[in-house]
Scaffold this motif. Structure first.
Motif, PDB file in Angstrom:
ATOM      1  N   HIS B   6       0.837  -1.206   0.000  1.00 23.81           N
ATOM      2  CA  HIS B   6       0.000   0.000   0.000  1.00 23.81           C
ATOM      3  C   HIS B   6       0.867   1.249   0.000  1.00 23.81           C
ATOM      4  O   HIS B   6       0.635   2.189  -0.763  1.00 23.81           O
ATOM      5  CB  HIS B   6      -0.937  -0.007   1.216  1.00 23.81           C
ATOM      6  N   ASP B   7       1.882   1.265   0.855  1.00 20.70           N
ATOM      7  CA  ASP B   7       2.803   2.415   0.899  1.00 20.70           C
ATOM      8  C   ASP B   7       3.475   2.607  -0.445  1.00 20.70           C
ATOM      9  O   ASP B   7       3.643   3.723  -0.935  1.00 20.70           O
ATOM     10  CB  ASP B   7       3.876   2.197   1.974  1.00 20.70           C
ATOM     11  N   PHE B   8       3.892   1.478  -1.034  1.00 20.63           N
ATOM     12  CA  PHE B   8       4.607   1.534  -2.309  1.00 20.63           C
ATOM     13  C   PHE B   8       3.740   2.169  -3.389  1.00 20.63           C
ATOM     14  O   PHE B   8       4.168   3.088  -4.094  1.00 20.63           O
ATOM     15  CB  PHE B   8       5.026   0.118  -2.723  1.00 20.63           C
ATOM     16  N   ILE B   9       2.490   1.672  -3.465  1.00 23.17           N
ATOM     17  CA  ILE B   9       1.587   2.162  -4.511  1.00 23.17           C
ATOM     18  C   ILE B   9       1.192   3.615  -4.271  1.00 23.17           C
ATOM     19  O   ILE B   9       1.199   4.437  -5.185  1.00 23.17           O
ATOM     20  CB  ILE B   9       0.335   1.259  -4.625  1.00 23.17           C
ATOM     21  N   ALA B  10       0.918   3.931  -3.008  1.00 23.28           N
ATOM     22  CA  ALA B  10       0.473   5.286  -2.694  1.00 23.28           C
ATOM     23  C   ALA B  10       1.543   6.326  -3.014  1.00 23.28           C
ATOM     24  O   ALA B  10       1.233   7.451  -3.417  1.00 23.28           O
ATOM     25  CB  ALA B  10       0.097   5.375  -1.215  1.00 23.28           C
ATOM     26  N   THR B  11       2.811   5.950  -2.842  1.00 26.76           N
ATOM     27  CA  THR B  11       3.887   6.926  -3.074  1.00 26.76           C
ATOM     28  C   THR B  11       4.491   6.802  -4.469  1.00 26.76           C
ATOM     29  O   THR B  11       5.419   7.518  -4.807  1.00 26.76           O
ATOM     30  CB  THR B  11       5.016   6.740  -2.037  1.00 26.76           C
ATOM     31  N   SER B 174      12.506   9.421   0.248  1.00 23.78           N
ATOM     32  CA  SER B 174      12.270   8.338   1.219  1.00 23.78           C
ATOM     33  C   SER B 174      12.552   8.819   2.640  1.00 23.78           C
ATOM     34  O   SER B 174      11.868   8.428   3.589  1.00 23.78           O
ATOM     35  CB  SER B 174      13.112   7.107   0.866  1.00 23.78           C
ATOM     36  N   MET B 175      13.571   9.705   2.789  1.00 24.46           N
ATOM     37  CA  MET B 175      13.826  10.282   4.113  1.00 24.46           C
ATOM     38  C   MET B 175      12.617  11.050   4.609  1.00 24.46           C
ATOM     39  O   MET B 175      12.225  10.938   5.772  1.00 24.46           O
ATOM     40  CB  MET B 175      15.041  11.227   4.057  1.00 24.46           C
ATOM     41  N   ASN B 176      12.030  11.849   3.719  1.00 22.92           N
ATOM     42  CA  ASN B 176      10.852  12.634   4.091  1.00 22.92           C
ATOM     43  C   ASN B 176       9.704  11.743   4.532  1.00 22.92           C
ATOM     44  O   ASN B 176       9.113  11.955   5.592  1.00 22.92           O
ATOM     45  CB  ASN B 176      10.367  13.496   2.907  1.00 22.92           C
ATOM     46  N   HIS B 177       9.389  10.747   3.702  1.00 24.80           N
ATOM     47  CA  HIS B 177       8.293   9.835   4.042  1.00 24.80           C
ATOM     48  C   HIS B 177       8.562   9.128   5.361  1.00 24.80           C
ATOM     49  O   HIS B 177       7.675   8.982   6.199  1.00 24.80           O
ATOM     50  CB  HIS B 177       8.104   8.795   2.925  1.00 24.80           C
ATOM     51  N   ALA B 178       9.815   8.701   5.549  1.00 23.20           N
ATOM     52  CA  ALA B 178      10.169   7.977   6.779  1.00 23.20           C
ATOM     53  C   ALA B 178       9.976   8.870   7.996  1.00 23.20           C
ATOM     54  O   ALA B 178       9.460   8.439   9.029  1.00 23.20           O
ATOM     55  CB  ALA B 178      11.618   7.482   6.694  1.00 23.20           C
ATOM     56  N   ALA B 179      10.370  10.138   7.841  1.00 20.23           N
ATOM     57  CA  ALA B 179      10.276  11.057   8.973  1.00 20.23           C
ATOM     58  C   ALA B 179       8.829  11.357   9.336  1.00 20.23           C
ATOM     59  O   ALA B 179       8.461  11.416  10.503  1.00 20.23           O
ATOM     60  CB  ALA B 179      11.024  12.354   8.648  1.00 20.23           C
ATOM     61  N   VAL B 180       8.006  11.497   8.313  1.00 16.38           N
ATOM     62  CA  VAL B 180       6.610  11.855   8.549  1.00 16.38           C
ATOM     63  C   VAL B 180       5.820  10.669   9.085  1.00 16.38           C
ATOM     64  O   VAL B 180       5.009  10.806   9.999  1.00 16.38           O
ATOM     65  CB  VAL B 180       5.965  12.402   7.253  1.00 16.38           C
ATOM     66  N   THR B 181       6.038   9.474   8.515  1.00 19.61           N
ATOM     67  CA  THR B 181       5.203   8.320   8.861  1.00 19.61           C
ATOM     68  C   THR B 181       5.812   7.430   9.935  1.00 19.61           C
ATOM     69  O   THR B 181       5.156   6.516  10.428  1.00 19.61           O
ATOM     70  CB  THR B 181       4.990   7.437   7.617  1.00 19.61           C
ATOM     71  N   PHE B 182       7.083   7.670  10.276  1.00 21.40           N
ATOM     72  CA  PHE B 182       7.838   6.799  11.192  1.00 21.40           C
ATOM     73  C   PHE B 182       8.009   5.384  10.658  1.00 21.40           C
ATOM     74  O   PHE B 182       8.368   4.483  11.388  1.00 21.40           O
ATOM     75  CB  PHE B 182       7.217   6.752  12.605  1.00 21.40           C
ATOM     76  N   LYS B 183       7.715   5.164   9.356  1.00 22.94           N
ATOM     77  CA  LYS B 183       7.945   3.836   8.774  1.00 22.94           C
ATOM     78  C   LYS B 183       9.322   3.828   8.109  1.00 22.94           C
ATOM     79  O   LYS B 183       9.429   3.741   6.886  1.00 22.94           O
ATOM     80  CB  LYS B 183       6.870   3.525   7.735  1.00 22.94           C
ATOM     81  N   GLN B 184      10.374   3.936   8.962  1.00 25.19           N
ATOM     82  CA  GLN B 184      11.725   4.036   8.400  1.00 25.19           C
ATOM     83  C   GLN B 184      12.073   2.841   7.519  1.00 25.19           C
ATOM     84  O   GLN B 184      12.496   2.975   6.377  1.00 25.19           O
ATOM     85  CB  GLN B 184      12.778   4.157   9.518  1.00 25.19           C
ATOM     86  N   LEU B 185      11.905   1.651   8.085  1.00 26.11           N
ATOM     87  CA  LEU B 185      12.323   0.445   7.374  1.00 26.11           C
ATOM     88  C   LEU B 185      11.622   0.332   6.026  1.00 26.11           C
ATOM     89  O   LEU B 185      12.240   0.038   5.009  1.00 26.11           O
ATOM     90  CB  LEU B 185      12.006  -0.767   8.242  1.00 26.11           C
ATOM     91  N   GLU B 186      10.313   0.582   6.026  1.00 24.74           N
ATOM     92  CA  GLU B 186       9.540   0.464   4.800  1.00 24.74           C
ATOM     93  C   GLU B 186      10.045   1.410   3.724  1.00 24.74           C
ATOM     94  O   GLU B 186      10.293   1.008   2.589  1.00 24.74           O
ATOM     95  CB  GLU B 186       8.047   0.767   5.053  1.00 24.74           C
ATOM     96  N   PHE B 187      10.225   2.691   4.097  1.00 26.30           N
ATOM     97  CA  PHE B 187      10.549   3.649   3.044  1.00 26.30           C
ATOM     98  C   PHE B 187      11.985   3.552   2.570  1.00 26.30           C
ATOM     99  O   PHE B 187      12.264   3.800   1.396  1.00 26.30           O
ATOM    100  CB  PHE B 187      10.159   5.072   3.471  1.00 26.30           C
ATOM    101  N   TYR B 188      12.908   3.156   3.483  1.00 26.90           N
ATOM    102  CA  TYR B 188      14.275   2.954   2.969  1.00 26.90           C
ATOM    103  C   TYR B 188      14.334   1.696   2.103  1.00 26.90           C
ATOM    104  O   TYR B 188      15.124   1.615   1.166  1.00 26.90           O
ATOM    105  CB  TYR B 188      15.290   2.926   4.117  1.00 26.90           C
ATOM    106  N   SER B 189      13.461   0.724   2.395  1.00 21.69           N
ATOM    107  CA  SER B 189      13.387  -0.460   1.533  1.00 21.69           C
ATOM    108  C   SER B 189      12.857  -0.076   0.163  1.00 21.69           C
ATOM    109  O   SER B 189      13.373  -0.536  -0.870  1.00 21.69           O
ATOM    110  CB  SER B 189      12.470  -1.525   2.136  1.00 21.69           C
ATOM    111  N   ILE B 190      11.844   0.772   0.159  1.00 16.78           N
ATOM    112  CA  ILE B 190      11.289   1.214  -1.120  1.00 16.78           C
ATOM    113  C   ILE B 190      12.362   1.953  -1.934  1.00 16.78           C
ATOM    114  O   ILE B 190      12.558   1.688  -3.122  1.00 16.78           O
ATOM    115  CB  ILE B 190      10.046   2.114  -0.894  1.00 16.78           C
ATOM    116  N   ALA B 191      13.114   2.853  -1.274  1.00  9.25           N
ATOM    117  CA  ALA B 191      14.195   3.574  -1.961  1.00  9.25           C
ATOM    118  C   ALA B 191      15.179   2.567  -2.563  1.00  9.25           C
ATOM    119  O   ALA B 191      15.565   2.671  -3.734  1.00  9.25           O
ATOM    120  CB  ALA B 191      14.920   4.495  -0.986  1.00  9.25           C
TER     121      ALA B 191
END
Lengths: 240, 217
Positions: B6-11, B174-191
């Motif tokens: 969901h995160d992947f598709i939304a972003t 990805s840093m921005n998304h991680a900071a806002v959502t606190f989903k660090q692992l998810e967004f650095y994985s997406i990057a």
């Protein structure tokens, strides 16, 4: 055709050529022989300025060449060279190898250069190999292409630096045959070689170098049958 | 896993834009780096000692300092005197950085061409510059392709460092998304996935190029 006076060449502290005097007439075939390290290849390479002399004078076609004043590439256009390791251009076909210098140095129209190249290939017995890349050829074929490439510049003199030394024994003959026919056509040639039979048959004059000097020179029959210099006697007893 | 998808598709749209920025940074900087590298390599194989010194200075300065320092230096240092957008500051820093490594690649591949090639060309009456262009460089370029490909991949990934001068590319997004959502692992994985995908496409193209050059000589 070639006039060398008091030629000296040093590699660092090593005194390789110690005052060479050499005259080569038009259509003359001169063979340089001598033990390895005697300076014969260096002498040959000085003649087209791939090595720079340290002292002495070199005249080609009646004109003294001063490397500081004469553009050397102009000199080299008139002096063909064939190398021990062929040095064909591997990224070009045989035909492209041959037309490269006529087209890009002499500005010959391409069609004309190709026509000439095909003629030269026929002459060296490789008429069907124009579209091959060098790596698809045998050593003897490569060397014959290299000869054709040098001839394409219509040189006044041809220099051969151990042209058969890197070849398998059974391929030596085909290269020597091409060189013989060149000599018969009246090409001026200076040849460094270890092929004594060839030297005896084709040379007008044999020059024996020892330790950077010309120790003995003369007609091949005389030189090979009764050499006078002790080093020449020693050398011939080892190679014949 | 479903939340990751969901995160992947939304972003996806915003990452697509960021990926385009990454590609632009990489493409332009590597293009410039090739020119810089070639010019410096020619300096190194020339006969002028002063140019050798210049080459040595450039290569040791760039290889001796971290890329992030070079980016900061260019961005905060140079922009005091000249107006540079963040994009151009970042691109130039990446280009100057990769240029040093590419210069070394070209130098090595030029020097690996047998000396006899230059001698043969000169013996046919070619001047050195013509011989370089017609005989040496075509052979050198071919040998340079595998190490160049490697350097291009490094260049693509190194472009992530310009995130620190405020360019919105994959990593900074990805840093921005991680900071806002606190989903660090998810967004650095997406990057990481975006980079991995781009590198794989590039590697595929590179392999095809190498194969084609091999059969065509």
């Amino acid at each position: 055709m070639i006039k060398v006076r008091n030629l000296h060449k040093y590699f660092g502290d090593l005194h390789v050529l110690k005052g060479i005097d050499l005259d080569v007439d038009a259509s003359e075939v001169v063979v340089l022989i001598g033990a390895s390290g005697s300076g014969k290849s260096t002498l040959l390479r000085c003649l087209n300025f791939l090595e720079m002399k340290n002292e002495g004078t070199i005249s080609l076609l009646g004109e003294e060449i001063d490397p500081k004043k004469t553009p050397l590439h102009k000199v080299r256009e008139r002096v063909g060279m064939v190398f021990q390791h062929f040095n064909l251009f591997p990224h070009m076909t045989v035909l492209e190898n041959i037309i490269e210098a006529p087209v890009h140095v002499r500005r010959k129209p391409k069609a004309e250069a190709i026509k000439q190249a095909r003629h030269l290939l026929e002459k060296v017995g490789l008429a069907d190999k124009g579209d091959y890349y060098p790596e698809m050829l045998s050593g003897g074929q490569k060397q014959r292409v290299a000869i054709a490439r040098a001839l394409a510049m219509e040189p006044a003199v041809m220099l051969f630096d151990e042209p058969t030394s890197a070849l398998d024994p059974e391929l030596v003959g085909e290269v020597l045959e091409v060189m013989k026919s060149l000599a018969a056509e009246g090409m001026t040639m200076v040849i460094v070689t270890h092929e004594m039979g060839f030297a005896r048959e084709v040379a007008d004059r044999v020059i024996f170098l020892d330790n950077g000097t010309i120790a003995e020179q003369g007609e091949p029959e005389t030189f090979f049958t009764c050499p006078t210099h002790p080093k020449a006697q020693q050398f011939l007893s080892r190679v014949l | 896993m479903t939340s990751f998808l969901h995160d992947f598709i939304a972003t996806f749209p915003s990452f697509l834009e960021a990926a385009w920025m990454t590609l632009k940074l990489t493409g332009v900087s590597l293009f410039l780096a090739m020119i810089i590298g070639l010019v410096f390599a020619m300096m190194k194989v020339s006969r002028f000692k002063l140019l050798h010194t210049l080459y040595g200075g450039y290569v040791s300065l760039i290889r001796g300092t971290p890329l992030i320092v070079q980016i900061m230096w260019l961005y905060f240092g140079i922009t005091q005197f000249v107006v540079l957008t963040a994009f151009w500051a970042g691109t130039l820093a990446l280009a100057i950085h990769s240029g040093a490594y590419i210069a070394e690649i070209f130098r090595g591949s030029i020097q690996s061409v047998d000396r006899g090639q230059m001698e043969a060309a000169e013996s046919l009456g070619m001047v050195r510059s013509l011989a370089m262009r017609r005989i040496i460089l075509p052979q050198a370029f071919k040998r340079a392709i595998p190490p160049l490909g490697n350097q291009f991949i490094i260049g693509l990934k190194d472009s992530s460092l310009v995130a620190f001068i405020g360019i919105t590319e994959i990593f900074s997004l990805s840093m921005n998304h991680a900071a806002v959502t606190f989903k660090q692992l998810e967004f650095y994985s997406i990057a990481g996935l975006y980079y991995l995908f781009m590198v794989m496409v590039f590697t595929f193209l590179l392999n095809r190029l190498e194969k084609r050059l091999d059969t065509a000589k």
